[in-house]
Design a protein around this motif. Structure first.
Motif, PDB file in Angstrom:
ATOM      1  N   VAL A   1      -3.638  -2.734   6.793  1.00 49.43           N
ATOM      2  CA  VAL A   1      -3.702  -4.239   7.171  1.00 49.43           C
ATOM      3  C   VAL A   1      -5.103  -4.442   8.028  1.00 49.43           C
ATOM      4  N   LEU A   2      -5.514  -3.406   8.908  1.00 51.44           N
ATOM      5  CA  LEU A   2      -6.646  -3.814   9.568  1.00 51.44           C
ATOM      6  C   LEU A   2      -7.927  -3.045   8.913  1.00 51.44           C
ATOM      7  N   ALA A   3      -7.803  -2.375   7.866  1.00 50.02           N
ATOM      8  CA  ALA A   3      -9.271  -1.839   7.566  1.00 50.02           C
ATOM      9  C   ALA A   3     -10.151  -3.034   6.910  1.00 50.02           C
ATOM     10  N   PRO A   4      -9.824  -4.130   6.299  1.00 52.45           N
ATOM     11  CA  PRO A   4     -10.993  -5.171   6.053  1.00 52.45           C
ATOM     12  C   PRO A   4     -11.370  -5.532   7.480  1.00 52.45           C
ATOM     13  N   TRP A   5     -10.476  -5.741   8.358  1.00 58.99           N
ATOM     14  CA  TRP A   5     -10.972  -6.304   9.663  1.00 58.99           C
ATOM     15  C   TRP A   5     -12.051  -5.427  10.334  1.00 58.99           C
ATOM     16  N   ARG A   6     -11.790  -3.913  10.245  1.00 58.32           N
ATOM     17  CA  ARG A   6     -12.363  -3.268  10.840  1.00 58.32           C
ATOM     18  C   ARG A   6     -13.970  -3.054  10.096  1.00 58.32           C
ATOM     19  N   ARG A   7     -13.899  -2.975   8.723  1.00 59.75           N
ATOM     20  CA  ARG A   7     -15.261  -3.024   8.191  1.00 59.75           C
ATOM     21  C   ARG A   7     -16.173  -4.309   8.487  1.00 59.75           C
ATOM     22  N   ALA A   8     -15.442  -5.166   8.461  1.00 58.10           N
ATOM     23  CA  ALA A   8     -16.155  -6.522   8.887  1.00 58.10           C
ATOM     24  C   ALA A   8     -16.672  -6.575  10.276  1.00 58.10           C
TER      25      ALA A   8
ATOM     26  N   ALA B   1      12.781  -6.813   6.073  1.00 52.91           N
ATOM     27  CA  ALA B   1      11.755  -6.353   6.585  1.00 52.91           C
ATOM     28  C   ALA B   1      10.686  -5.789   5.508  1.00 52.91           C
ATOM     29  N   VAL B   2       9.379  -6.229   6.071  1.00 49.36           N
ATOM     30  CA  VAL B   2       8.228  -5.732   5.147  1.00 49.36           C
ATOM     31  C   VAL B   2       7.385  -4.922   6.090  1.00 49.36           C
ATOM     32  N   THR B   3       6.856  -3.747   5.679  1.00 47.12           N
ATOM     33  CA  THR B   3       5.777  -3.031   6.457  1.00 47.12           C
ATOM     34  C   THR B   3       4.712  -2.501   5.694  1.00 47.12           C
ATOM     35  N   GLU B   4       3.399  -2.410   6.356  1.00 41.41           N
ATOM     36  CA  GLU B   4       2.394  -1.931   5.790  1.00 41.41           C
ATOM     37  C   GLU B   4       1.729  -1.417   6.803  1.00 41.41           C
ATOM     38  N   SER B   5       0.884  -0.076   6.641  1.00 38.36           N
ATOM     39  CA  SER B   5       0.341   0.853   7.334  1.00 38.36           C
ATOM     40  C   SER B   5      -0.576  -0.216   8.247  1.00 38.36           C
ATOM     41  N   SER B   6      -0.574   0.164   9.667  1.00 37.52           N
ATOM     42  CA  SER B   6      -1.782  -0.830  10.213  1.00 37.52           C
ATOM     43  C   SER B   6      -3.216  -0.177   9.745  1.00 37.52           C
ATOM     44  N   ASP B   7      -3.350   0.968   9.277  1.00 36.70           N
ATOM     45  CA  ASP B   7      -4.815   1.140   8.728  1.00 36.70           C
ATOM     46  C   ASP B   7      -5.303   0.416   7.592  1.00 36.70           C
TER      47      ASP B   7
ATOM     48  N   GLY C   1       0.788  -1.077  -0.097  1.00 35.22           N
ATOM     49  CA  GLY C   1       0.211   0.021  -0.014  1.00 35.22           C
ATOM     50  C   GLY C   1       0.927   1.240  -0.041  1.00 35.22           C
ATOM     51  N   GLU C   2       0.360   2.332   0.180  1.00 39.24           N
ATOM     52  CA  GLU C   2       0.911   3.854  -0.007  1.00 39.24           C
ATOM     53  C   GLU C   2       1.842   3.821   1.071  1.00 39.24           C
ATOM     54  N   ALA C   3       1.753   3.418   2.418  1.00 43.40           N
ATOM     55  CA  ALA C   3       2.523   3.230   3.203  1.00 43.40           C
ATOM     56  C   ALA C   3       3.273   2.183   3.591  1.00 43.40           C
ATOM     57  N   GLY C   4       3.241   1.323   2.729  1.00 45.41           N
ATOM     58  CA  GLY C   4       4.069  -0.074   2.693  1.00 45.41           C
ATOM     59  C   GLY C   4       5.550   0.282   2.351  1.00 45.41           C
ATOM     60  N   SER C   5       6.422  -0.619   2.794  1.00 46.11           N
ATOM     61  CA  SER C   5       7.736  -0.736   2.468  1.00 46.11           C
ATOM     62  C   SER C   5       8.681  -2.043   2.427  1.00 46.11           C
ATOM     63  N   VAL C   6       9.640  -1.979   2.016  1.00 45.89           N
ATOM     64  CA  VAL C   6      10.240  -3.330   2.020  1.00 45.89           C
ATOM     65  C   VAL C   6      11.664  -2.692   2.225  1.00 45.89           C
TER      66      VAL C   6
END
Length: 186
Positions: free
Chosen positions: A89-96, A81-87, A9-14
């Motif tokens: 990653v958690l957005a689908p869970w939050r919607r559900a 190291a791989v990162t992704e914004s918490s938002d 995503g936009e805030a993700g990185s490797v």
């Protein structure tokens, strides 16, 4: 092109690091990013001590909370190291979770409404039954105590009930009349 194909995503990185915390490469590049992360708390407490893992971090340079997963590649003395914004990653869970909470709230609201309606109906019927019982008791007292002739007929003019005074006036006991038609007798 390779890094973009990872679908971050936009805030993700490797990031590619040496075992000692030296940063070899990061995609996307972050201006003012340190070349050495060995002093970072998450590096000291988790990355340097474990072969792989996941942690939630906040990078002070851009103030974005991220979920980071890392793995040591021991043959090359590297860490990926791989990162992704918490938002993200958690957005689908939050919607559900919100959808489930709304469904539960709607179900509970319907159940509560039905419960309130049922209780009101029960109270209304209980009150009506009490009034009806009192009216029947009053009718019984009137039928039993009055000296006037009383007759209770249905709409087809069949006797439902007569009092003792009526039965005595006609020469029959009160039990004789119920079910008989008035015009059949008179």
């Amino acid at each position: 092109a390779f890094y973009k194909s990872l679908g971050l995503g936009e805030a993700g990185s490797v990031a590619l690091l040496l075992r000692d915390g030296a940063l070899l490469a990061r995609f996307p590049a972050l201006p003012n990013a340190p070349d050495d992360v060995s002093l970072a708390t998450v590096f000291r407490e988790q990355v340097a001590r474990q072969a792989f893992g996941t942690a939630e971090i906040e990078v002070s340079l851009d103030q974005v909370r991220r979920i980071m997963s890392f793995r040591h590649i021991s043959e090359y003395d590297l860490i990926v190291a791989v990162t992704e914004s918490s938002d993200t990653v958690l957005a689908p869970w939050r919607r559900a979770a919100v959808a489930a909470a709304l469904a539960v709230a709607a179900t509970l609201s319907i159940f509560l409404a039905l419960l309130i309606f049922s209780l009101r109906e029960l109270n209304a019927h209980a009150g009506a039954e009490e009034v009806l019982r009192e009216n029947f008791e009053l009718l019984d007292r009137i039928f039993e105590t009055t000296h006037f002739c009383l007759v209770y007929l249905d709409r087809d003019l069949n006797f439902v009930r007569v009092n003792r005074a009526y039965g005595d006036a006609c020469g029959y006991p009160p039990e004789y009349f119920p079910g008989k038609n008035h015009f059949d007798l008179y």
